[in-house]
Design an enzyme around this catalytic site. Sequence first.
Site, PDB file in Angstrom:
ATOM      1  CG  ASP A  27      22.828  -4.663  15.720  1.00 17.55           C
ATOM      2  OD1 ASP A  27      22.515  -3.400  15.591  1.00 17.55           O
ATOM      3  OD2 ASP A  27      21.904  -5.295  16.589  1.00 17.55           O
TER       4      ASP A  27
ATOM      5  CG  ASP B  67      27.875  -0.604  12.259  1.00 19.84           C
ATOM      6  OD1 ASP B  67      26.736   0.138  12.166  1.00 19.84           O
ATOM      7  OD2 ASP B  67      28.765  -0.381  11.346  1.00 19.84           O
TER       8      ASP B  67
ATOM      9  CG  ASP C 173      19.259  -4.163   2.024  1.00 26.46           C
ATOM     10  OD1 ASP C 173      19.819  -4.008   0.636  1.00 26.46           O
ATOM     11  OD2 ASP C 173      18.378  -4.643   2.160  1.00 26.46           O
TER      12      ASP C 173
END
Lengths: 385, 334
Positions: free
Chosen positions: A93, A91, A292
């Site tokens: 981001d 990922d 998380d």
Amino acid sequence: MNDFLKKAFQSYYLKPEISFPERFSRREYAFIFWGEKQMVRHISFKRREELLSILRRRVPMHAYYSSAYYEKPDAPTMNEKNWMGADLIFDLDADHLPGAEKMDYGEMLKLVKKELQKLLSFLLDDFGFGEKNVEIYFSGGRGYHCHVKHPEVFQLGSQERREIVDYITGRGLDAKDIFGEKVVETKRYGEKVVPIKRLEMPRPDEPGWRGRISRAIIETVKEIRKGDKGIEKLMEYGISRTRAEKIMESLSDERIKRIEEGLLDQSPEIRRFFLKSAIDEVAVSLSTGKPDEPVTSDIKRLIRLPGSLHGKTGLRVQAVKIDEIEEFNPLDDAVVFGEDKVKVKVTRPFKIKMKGENFNLTPGEAEVPEYLAVFLAGRKIAEVK
Amino acid sequence: MNIYIAAKYPFLKEAKEFVRREEVSTEEILHDPLYQRARDLGMQRVNEAIERGMVGNYVTADETDALMTIFSYPIARMIVAGIGSDFLRSRYALAEAKRAYSSLIKEDNDFVSGMAKEFGIKVTDGLKIYFTDYLKNAPTWSEKWKLVNMPLKNGWVELKKVELARLIQENLRSRLYNELLDLRPPASIKKVFGDDVIRIKNLMQRKEMERKVEIGKASISKFPPCMRQLLAAAQSGVNIPHVGRFALVTFLHSIGMETDEILRLFSKSPDYNEERSRYQIEHITGKISGTEYKTPGCSSIKTWGLCPVEKMDDICRKVSHPLTYYRYKWRSKK
């Protein structure tokens, strides 16, 4: 309240362009529906038509599938699912990049693109994956996802995936061994033979991080010498102006040549500067921080379904070909909605360039194309009645 | 393969071939006087594993000697399987793997890469191995072995001979341990090696007992998941990486455990050596070195791959140090 968005999404999902994951029926699927907080998961489909039917009938706000494939993808617990393997997912981001919070959407995405290029260089050159094993998707939000689908990675465990992440982010890099001492000549003082040592940097053609650091240092040197920004650049790394000026003075042509020849017998301060700026230049900034978040080392994570819409932007999770990354513009290429005018109530000033058109919005009533209305409503910048 | 090489590496396919070619039954190997020397050597392998943590390198003067050495290996495995102690299984597997390593580093590059191939490690172009095989076998918890510090290009990691030998050691250790778990020894093992089997069994039981010591004032229920996991590993005799031991020792010391108490926890480890462990613990806790090392924080623990991410709980997310976790739990219980 979300009626407008849901209706818009519905019109897309009547004829969506989904790229179905391979091992389609072995994946777990998950959705978040409008107005619901809880994710609905542990769903599996035998046929593609079943997935299309859910999209059409229930119109999810977000749609995901599992990077892993399972014997029983719809079993309620992870144990019962029986893990068979998983793609390797990265990922990227904007949230994790320094300075991104001050940028507008377009600038932010450009910044992430730079990280994406670095990631690809690692995957293709160091890890030797072929372009056919690597898929890039615009996430629909503020970044990109990179899926590696290579038979050798499917079985890798969490620990091994973490090692790959550490490689790409430079975590655990043993910086003190990057520069090595080399005896270049010996001098005699009477009886005594004294070796003259020079601090040597890695050669640019060395494999792995060593070569990358070497190339980045040479690049930095050139950049500093080329422009008049050298002093500013040095100061970015915490060197005082007076020191920076001294360093720039001391970087004579002769010294630059020595660095290019691989000798880094400069002051410790200069060495530290070059090493640190090189590591920053080479390392990829991945989202691995917050507990998380789904991370690469998680072998049971969910990822956005390619071709679905991102509920907070209305942009499509869009495949990007590797050789088209440079020209890819999410605010053009991932837009699925049309030009029909929609009345909106803008709540705060907002500037954006979408579909080649510049919009400069001020609070109050406005009439904008549907694609922008969806984007604004998704990001809660405007309300649509 | 010549018989002397097979005697050095009795776990290789070719070595097993020598055994097969003799066409003798397990019962003959265990009873025929012809194989008395092999049986003695087999017992010696097990004893050396227990006493020194490493099987010796046996001199093979002639072909008979070599053949007996080859036979001693399956016999030793049967003895270990027959005793059925998990501590012994791990200790013996490690001891054989260490012996193989000590011989391997004296071989030439082709030999070492050939053995890597036999173990299913993809090797190319001399001593380059495919990165997934590297990740599966290398002790990457140690900074020196982290992939980021290795020369990786086009998917291949270029290794030195001793490095590849080290990976083979680890591969052999886990392979052998798993084979021992599955091995069903013939019932007559206990008859043939009766006294020794009983002696070792008792010894192993004592070790297991020692492991179940109380941790005094320290309360395991308040340990963070990483330390709970390391402690469980130490107590079940799993070989813990150095950094793991370091982290655990500094942690236990910080919460008030004494050297002897910590020592008892480690006595289960397959390569346990009391003198060395005591030295290490006293070094880390500052008794010898004068430097009292601090417990590493969460970021180091993560870097070393010791953080069980899937077991993280809400407190983990609030703190960035294992000791903070521990103290937090103490406070919240009161």
